[in-house]
Structure formats: structure tokens, C-alpha cells
Design a protein around this motif. Structure first.
Motif, PDB file in Angstrom:
ATOM      1  N   HIS A 240       0.845  -1.187   0.000  1.00 58.07           N
ATOM      2  CA  HIS A 240       0.000   0.000   0.000  1.00 58.07           C
ATOM      3  C   HIS A 240       0.887   1.246   0.000  1.00 58.07           C
ATOM      4  CE1 HIS A 240      -3.239  -2.744   0.911  1.00 58.07           C
ATOM      5  NE2 HIS A 240      -2.616  -3.146   2.012  1.00 58.07           N
ATOM      6  N   SER A 241       0.292   2.377  -0.344  1.00 55.20           N
ATOM      7  CA  SER A 241       1.035   3.638  -0.364  1.00 55.20           C
ATOM      8  C   SER A 241       0.169   4.760   0.174  1.00 55.20           C
ATOM      9  CB  SER A 241       1.456   3.997  -1.791  1.00 55.20           C
ATOM     10  OG  SER A 241       2.302   3.013  -2.326  1.00 55.20           O
ATOM     11  N   ALA A 242       0.791   5.767   0.734  1.00 58.02           N
ATOM     12  CA  ALA A 242       0.091   6.961   1.212  1.00 58.02           C
ATOM     13  C   ALA A 242       0.782   8.188   0.635  1.00 58.02           C
ATOM     14  CB  ALA A 242       0.088   7.012   2.739  1.00 58.02           C
ATOM     15  N   PHE A 243      -0.019   9.135   0.181  1.00 57.70           N
ATOM     16  CA  PHE A 243       0.483  10.345  -0.449  1.00 57.70           C
ATOM     17  C   PHE A 243      -0.235  11.565   0.108  1.00 57.70           C
ATOM     18  CE2 PHE A 243       0.585   6.899  -3.499  1.00 57.70           C
ATOM     19  CZ  PHE A 243       1.875   6.946  -3.988  1.00 57.70           C
ATOM     20  N   HIS A 244       0.513  12.608   0.329  1.00 57.85           N
ATOM     21  CA  HIS A 244      -0.094  13.903   0.658  1.00 57.85           C
ATOM     22  C   HIS A 244      -0.309  14.638  -0.657  1.00 57.85           C
ATOM     23  CE1 HIS A 244      -0.406  18.024   2.249  1.00 57.85           C
ATOM     24  NE2 HIS A 244      -1.004  17.397   3.244  1.00 57.85           N
ATOM     25  N   ILE A 245      -1.254  15.544  -0.689  1.00 56.66           N
ATOM     26  CA  ILE A 245      -1.569  16.281  -1.913  1.00 56.66           C
ATOM     27  C   ILE A 245      -0.320  16.960  -2.494  1.00 56.66           C
ATOM     28  CG2 ILE A 245      -2.299  18.353  -0.660  1.00 56.66           C
ATOM     29  CD1 ILE A 245      -4.459  18.706  -2.877  1.00 56.66           C
ATOM     30  N   ARG A 246       0.591  17.363  -1.630  1.00 57.69           N
ATOM     31  CA  ARG A 246       1.810  18.036  -2.115  1.00 57.69           C
ATOM     32  C   ARG A 246       2.729  17.092  -2.881  1.00 57.69           C
ATOM     33  NH1 ARG A 246       6.186  18.525   2.788  1.00 57.69           N
ATOM     34  NH2 ARG A 246       6.555  16.293   2.840  1.00 57.69           N
ATOM     35  N   ASP A 247       2.554  15.777  -2.681  1.00 54.53           N
ATOM     36  CA  ASP A 247       3.416  14.781  -3.315  1.00 54.53           C
ATOM     37  C   ASP A 247       2.960  14.379  -4.712  1.00 54.53           C
ATOM     38  OD1 ASP A 247       4.947  14.690  -0.957  1.00 54.53           O
ATOM     39  OD2 ASP A 247       3.612  13.171  -0.099  1.00 54.53           O
ATOM     40  N   LEU A 248       1.764  14.784  -5.109  1.00 54.73           N
ATOM     41  CA  LEU A 248       1.216  14.388  -6.406  1.00 54.73           C
ATOM     42  C   LEU A 248       1.352  15.544  -7.393  1.00 54.73           C
ATOM     43  CD1 LEU A 248      -1.968  12.447  -5.285  1.00 54.73           C
ATOM     44  CD2 LEU A 248       0.232  11.519  -5.988  1.00 54.73           C
ATOM     45  N   SER A 249       2.495  15.590  -8.048  1.00 54.79           N
ATOM     46  CA  SER A 249       2.778  16.683  -8.986  1.00 54.79           C
ATOM     47  C   SER A 249       1.900  16.624 -10.227  1.00 54.79           C
ATOM     48  CB  SER A 249       4.252  16.670  -9.381  1.00 54.79           C
ATOM     49  OG  SER A 249       4.574  15.427  -9.975  1.00 54.79           O
ATOM     50  N   SER A 250       1.256  15.488 -10.482  1.00 52.07           N
ATOM     51  CA  SER A 250       0.409  15.360 -11.666  1.00 52.07           C
ATOM     52  C   SER A 250      -0.996  15.925 -11.470  1.00 52.07           C
ATOM     53  CB  SER A 250       0.328  13.895 -12.090  1.00 52.07           C
ATOM     54  OG  SER A 250      -0.103  13.094 -11.021  1.00 52.07           O
ATOM     55  N   LEU A 251      -1.292  16.425 -10.282  1.00 52.94           N
ATOM     56  CA  LEU A 251      -2.580  17.094 -10.063  1.00 52.94           C
ATOM     57  C   LEU A 251      -2.631  18.369 -10.898  1.00 52.94           C
ATOM     58  CD1 LEU A 251      -3.112  16.708  -6.234  1.00 52.94           C
ATOM     59  CD2 LEU A 251      -4.734  16.056  -7.994  1.00 52.94           C
ATOM     60  N   PRO A 252      -3.803  18.749 -11.389  1.00 53.38           N
ATOM     61  CA  PRO A 252      -3.926  19.917 -12.277  1.00 53.38           C
ATOM     62  C   PRO A 252      -3.272  21.190 -11.730  1.00 53.38           C
ATOM     63  CG  PRO A 252      -6.036  18.806 -12.043  1.00 53.38           C
ATOM     64  CD  PRO A 252      -5.080  18.122 -11.126  1.00 53.38           C
ATOM     65  N   ASN A 253      -3.501  21.478 -10.470  1.00 51.87           N
ATOM     66  CA  ASN A 253      -2.927  22.684  -9.861  1.00 51.87           C
ATOM     67  C   ASN A 253      -2.023  22.338  -8.686  1.00 51.87           C
ATOM     68  OD1 ASN A 253      -4.189  24.701 -11.555  1.00 51.87           O
ATOM     69  ND2 ASN A 253      -6.108  24.073 -10.589  1.00 51.87           N
ATOM     70  N   GLY A 254      -1.448  21.149  -8.711  1.00 48.71           N
ATOM     71  CA  GLY A 254      -0.541  20.745  -7.647  1.00 48.71           C
ATOM     72  C   GLY A 254      -1.215  20.798  -6.297  1.00 48.71           C
ATOM     73  N   ARG A 255      -0.486  21.264  -5.318  1.00 51.75           N
ATOM     74  CA  ARG A 255      -0.998  21.345  -3.951  1.00 51.75           C
ATOM     75  C   ARG A 255      -2.180  22.299  -3.834  1.00 51.75           C
ATOM     76  NH1 ARG A 255       2.293  21.675   1.681  1.00 51.75           N
ATOM     77  NH2 ARG A 255       0.465  21.416   2.966  1.00 51.75           N
ATOM     78  N   HIS A 256      -2.335  23.171  -4.805  1.00 50.11           N
ATOM     79  CA  HIS A 256      -3.408  24.160  -4.755  1.00 50.11           C
ATOM     80  C   HIS A 256      -4.664  23.692  -5.481  1.00 50.11           C
ATOM     81  CE1 HIS A 256      -0.514  26.794  -2.943  1.00 50.11           C
ATOM     82  NE2 HIS A 256       0.320  26.535  -3.939  1.00 50.11           N
ATOM     83  N   SER A 257      -4.727  22.409  -5.816  1.00 50.33           N
ATOM     84  CA  SER A 257      -5.909  21.853  -6.476  1.00 50.33           C
ATOM     85  C   SER A 257      -7.110  21.940  -5.546  1.00 50.33           C
ATOM     86  CB  SER A 257      -5.682  20.391  -6.861  1.00 50.33           C
ATOM     87  OG  SER A 257      -4.683  20.285  -7.832  1.00 50.33           O
ATOM     88  N   LYS A 258      -8.241  22.277  -6.116  1.00 53.69           N
ATOM     89  CA  LYS A 258      -9.483  22.318  -5.347  1.00 53.69           C
ATOM     90  C   LYS A 258      -9.935  20.890  -5.078  1.00 53.69           C
ATOM     91  CE  LYS A 258     -10.856  26.678  -7.310  1.00 53.69           C
ATOM     92  NZ  LYS A 258     -11.846  27.438  -8.037  1.00 53.69           N
ATOM     93  N   ASP A 259     -10.840  20.755  -4.115  1.00 53.62           N
ATOM     94  CA  ASP A 259     -11.320  19.424  -3.750  1.00 53.62           C
ATOM     95  C   ASP A 259     -11.897  18.676  -4.952  1.00 53.62           C
ATOM     96  OD1 ASP A 259     -10.527  19.829  -1.146  1.00 53.62           O
ATOM     97  OD2 ASP A 259     -12.531  20.257  -0.392  1.00 53.62           O
ATOM     98  N   VAL A 260     -12.699  19.333  -5.756  1.00 55.59           N
ATOM     99  CA  VAL A 260     -13.294  18.637  -6.911  1.00 55.59           C
ATOM    100  C   VAL A 260     -12.221  18.198  -7.904  1.00 55.59           C
ATOM    101  CG1 VAL A 260     -15.599  19.643  -6.735  1.00 55.59           C
ATOM    102  CG2 VAL A 260     -13.856  20.818  -8.062  1.00 55.59           C
ATOM    103  N   GLU A 261     -11.088  18.915  -7.953  1.00 55.24           N
ATOM    104  CA  GLU A 261      -9.996  18.537  -8.861  1.00 55.24           C
ATOM    105  C   GLU A 261      -9.293  17.270  -8.390  1.00 55.24           C
ATOM    106  OE1 GLU A 261      -8.679  22.807 -10.774  1.00 55.24           O
ATOM    107  OE2 GLU A 261      -7.902  22.289  -8.787  1.00 55.24           O
ATOM    108  N   TRP A 262      -8.949  17.199  -7.092  1.00 56.52           N
ATOM    109  CA  TRP A 262      -8.268  15.990  -6.637  1.00 56.52           C
ATOM    110  C   TRP A 262      -9.225  14.805  -6.597  1.00 56.52           C
ATOM    111  CZ3 TRP A 262     -10.061  13.655  -2.327  1.00 56.52           C
ATOM    112  CH2 TRP A 262     -10.520  14.413  -1.234  1.00 56.52           C
TER     113      TRP A 262
END
Length: 139
Positions: free
Chosen positions: A26-48
Motif C-alpha cells: 500500500h502507499s500513502a500520499f499527501h496532496i503536495r506529493d502528487l505533482s500530476s494534479l492539475p494545480n498541484g498542492r493548490h488543487s481544489k477538492d473537486v480537482e483531486w
């Protein structure tokens, strides 16, 4: 199973849980660790939420913000994404970080069992008290 921690949680929680669960695949990730998110750490809830929905992996998420269940757009996104969500009870905000991390590690088997037994979507509140069961929340 992958575990996503949103901006309402500390990156330390994801790192700590990852260290505990990685030996089982298993793996755990914080939002800051997922660079492929549309707006990175600043992605809105609906985006992540959409990001996790589109992923080919199995995801659950942990949030410190129960308001995600009050916003109609986020609530609809959660239902359609088919995720298992775990909301940290408000008592976590006043609890030292090392104790919060220990409760998450303590609760991991229960969280994983819920994800295996229940069909998604599901939402549960995680109490700070280790003896209290996870409380189902309406989605």
C-alpha cells in the motif's frame, strides 16, 4: 490501496502511514506529493477527487475537513468518484501531531477492512479515541 491526504492534513501523516503500510504493497500520499494534479498542492477538492476517480488505482482519502460533505458540488463528485473517505473528527485539530499519527496507524486495519468490505462510495468519521468504532457518515 493508495491513501490520499488532502491539504487539511499534515504531510507528516501521509509519510508516517506510508512507512507503516508500504511493506504490504500500500502507499500513502499527501496532496503536495502528487505533482500530476492539475494545480498541484493548490488543487481544489473537486480537482483531486476527479484525479483519484480517473486513476486506475484503488484510492481512499483522509481529510481533516468535514465541510467536503456539505458542499453540493464536492458531495456529488465524491459520490460519482466511488471513493472511500475518512474524515478526522474535530478533536484532531487540538491533538499533538505525533498522537494523530499514532491513531491513524492504529486505525489502519479497520480503515482497510472497510474499504474491502463495503462497496464505494463510503464515508466514515475517525474518532480520536482508539476504542471508538469508525462512524458512518451520510454521503
Amino acid at each position: 490501496m493508495n491513501v490520499f491526504f488532502d491539504n487539511c492534513t499534515s504531510p507528516v501523516l501521509a509519510t508516517t502511514l506510508h512507512g507503516f503500510i508500504q511493506h504490504d504493497g500500500h502507499s500513502a500520499f499527501h496532496i503536495r506529493d502528487l505533482s500530476s494534479l492539475p494545480n498541484g498542492r493548490h488543487s481544489k477538492d473537486v480537482e483531486w477527487i476527479d484525479y483519484l476517480r480517473k486513476s486506475n488505482d484503488d484510492w481512499m482519502f483522509v481529510s481533516g475537513d468535514g465541510r467536503v460533505l456539505k458542499n453540493p458540488a464536492e458531495r456529488a463528485a465524491l459520490r460519482s468518484a466511488g471513493l472511500h473517505g475518512f474524515i478526522l473528527a474535530s478533536a484532531y485539530q487540538k491533538t499533538p501531531l505525533h498522537q494523530v499519527a499514532s491513531v491513524l496507524v492504529w486505525r489502519w486495519p479497520e480503515m482497510l477492512q472497510i474499504a474491502k468490505l463495503l462497496a464505494p462510495p463510503s464515508m466514515h468519521e475517525v474518532s480520536i479515541n482508539k476504542g471508538t468504532k469508525l462512524r458512518p457518515l451520510p454521503l
